[in-house]
Design a protein around this motif. Structure first.
Motif, mmCIF file in Angstrom:
data_model
loop_
_atom_site.group_PDB
_atom_site.id
_atom_site.type_symbol
_atom_site.label_atom_id
_atom_site.label_comp_id
_atom_site.label_asym_id
_atom_site.label_seq_id
_atom_site.Cartn_x
_atom_site.Cartn_y
_atom_site.Cartn_z
ATOM 1 N N LEU A 53 -18.695 6.624 37.681
ATOM 2 C CA LEU A 53 -19.744 7.538 38.145
ATOM 3 C C LEU A 53 -19.482 8.003 39.575
ATOM 4 O O LEU A 53 -19.224 7.180 40.451
ATOM 5 C CB LEU A 53 -21.105 6.833 38.162
ATOM 6 N N ILE A 54 -19.577 9.299 39.805
ATOM 7 C CA ILE A 54 -19.509 9.832 41.170
ATOM 8 C C ILE A 54 -20.736 10.707 41.391
ATOM 9 O O ILE A 54 -20.976 11.656 40.636
ATOM 10 C CB ILE A 54 -18.228 10.655 41.417
ATOM 11 N N CYS A 55 -21.502 10.382 42.404
ATOM 12 C CA CYS A 55 -22.687 11.155 42.781
ATOM 13 C C CYS A 55 -22.307 12.055 43.958
ATOM 14 O O CYS A 55 -21.917 11.572 45.018
ATOM 15 C CB CYS A 55 -23.826 10.214 43.165
ATOM 16 N N VAL A 56 -22.418 13.365 43.764
ATOM 17 C CA VAL A 56 -22.029 14.348 44.778
ATOM 18 C C VAL A 56 -23.247 14.708 45.621
ATOM 19 O O VAL A 56 -24.267 15.149 45.090
ATOM 20 C CB VAL A 56 -21.436 15.613 44.118
ATOM 21 N N VAL A 57 -23.126 14.515 46.951
ATOM 22 C CA VAL A 57 -24.234 14.792 47.871
ATOM 23 C C VAL A 57 -23.772 15.695 49.010
ATOM 24 O O VAL A 57 -22.575 15.846 49.248
ATOM 25 C CB VAL A 57 -24.828 13.484 48.444
ATOM 26 N N LEU B 119 -12.264 17.229 43.391
ATOM 27 C CA LEU B 119 -11.403 17.492 42.232
ATOM 28 C C LEU B 119 -10.225 16.524 42.189
ATOM 29 O O LEU B 119 -9.813 16.084 41.110
ATOM 30 C CB LEU B 119 -10.908 18.940 42.258
ATOM 31 N N ALA B 120 -9.710 16.166 43.369
ATOM 32 C CA ALA B 120 -8.583 15.231 43.441
ATOM 33 C C ALA B 120 -8.969 13.832 42.966
ATOM 34 O O ALA B 120 -8.104 13.058 42.537
ATOM 35 C CB ALA B 120 -8.042 15.175 44.866
ATOM 36 N N ARG B 121 -10.256 13.503 43.010
ATOM 37 C CA ARG B 121 -10.720 12.173 42.600
ATOM 38 C C ARG B 121 -10.964 12.066 41.105
ATOM 39 O O ARG B 121 -11.165 10.967 40.585
ATOM 40 C CB ARG B 121 -12.018 11.815 43.337
ATOM 41 N N VAL C 254 -13.156 8.163 35.981
ATOM 42 C CA VAL C 254 -14.372 8.968 36.142
ATOM 43 C C VAL C 254 -14.814 9.572 34.813
ATOM 44 O O VAL C 254 -14.072 10.304 34.162
ATOM 45 C CB VAL C 254 -14.176 10.085 37.196
ATOM 46 N N LYS C 255 -16.065 9.241 34.420
ATOM 47 C CA LYS C 255 -16.636 9.741 33.170
ATOM 48 C C LYS C 255 -17.818 10.678 33.411
ATOM 49 O O LYS C 255 -18.173 11.472 32.538
ATOM 50 C CB LYS C 255 -17.081 8.573 32.299
ATOM 51 N N ILE D 98 -15.331 15.377 31.373
ATOM 52 C CA ILE D 98 -16.311 14.456 31.967
ATOM 53 C C ILE D 98 -17.709 15.045 31.802
ATOM 54 O O ILE D 98 -17.881 16.255 31.657
ATOM 55 C CB ILE D 98 -16.043 14.193 33.471
ATOM 56 N N LYS D 99 -18.696 14.166 31.822
ATOM 57 C CA LYS D 99 -20.090 14.606 31.753
ATOM 58 C C LYS D 99 -20.507 15.096 33.141
ATOM 59 O O LYS D 99 -20.182 14.469 34.155
ATOM 60 C CB LYS D 99 -20.970 13.438 31.314
#
Length: 196
Positions: free
Chosen positions: A80-84, A127-129, A134-135, A163-164
């Motif tokens: 999970l990655i949360c973008v802030v 994008l590089a991550r 990452v799902k 990815i979702k």
């Protein structure tokens, strides 16, 4: 009165975001009433924080090393990655103790009127991550024009990835009354409704 040192202090406080002339004067007056040792420590702490605090080389969060505590924590959910928008948002989400994934700090939002485009924030680094573990990417930008534009832009970019992509819910805060909510907030609350 021509108190140059006081006026210079007021001017420095005025440079801070959200601090107007009256507040700057109150803060400067408060500093003048503080014991000298406290003022000196305050100045040392400000300088020390500015010198030591950096941005995490992975996510862009604040840290004192190369990598922040969240990215270093093996117990976090790396799928999970949360973008802030900025590190303040990381602190706000962390206070809930509900989110256990990773973060990605953009360092701003797209705002053509202010001359901020997609290349001026950390979208390429996001994008590089992607890939590997990452799902899901959770878009947690503010529900204002710039935040919505940024979320829409990133969502389009991520469309090609397997990815979702989700967006945090927006709506009526707990304890608020519907009659005082604006139309956009009510519309978002209806749009983001859930089953009970």
């Amino acid at each position: 009165m021509n108190l140059q040192s006081y006026q210079k202090l007021v001017a420095q406080f005025c440079k801070l975001p959200g601090i107007g002339a009256k507040t700057a004067q109150r803060l400067a007056y408060h500093v003048l009433k503080m014991p000298e040792a406290e003022v000196k420590q305050f100045a040392v702490d400000m300088y020390d924080a500015r010198r030591r605090v950096k941005y995490c080389k992975i996510c862009g969060n604040l840290c004192e090393g190369e990598v922040c505590e969240v990215c270093e924590d093996p117990r976090r959910d790396h799928s999970l990655i949360c973008v802030v928008k900025d590190a303040r948002d990381v602190f706000a989400i962390e206070k809930t103790h509900e989110y256990r994934g990773l973060y990605h700090v953009l360092g701003g939002t797209i705002s053509p009127l202010e001359g901020v485009g997609p290349d001026d924030i950390a979208i390429d680094q996001l994008l590089a991550r992607l890939g590997g573990e990452v799902k899901e990417v959770i878009l947690a930008t503010n529900p204002d024009v710039q935040g919505e534009a940024t979320a829409a832009y990133i969502s389009r970019l991520l469309g090609g990835y397997d990815i979702k992509i989700s967006r945090i819910a927006h709506g009526i805060p707990i304890g608020a009354e519907l009659e005082y909510a604006d139309e956009i907030t009510l519309a978002k609350a209806l749009e983001g409704r859930t089953s009970v």
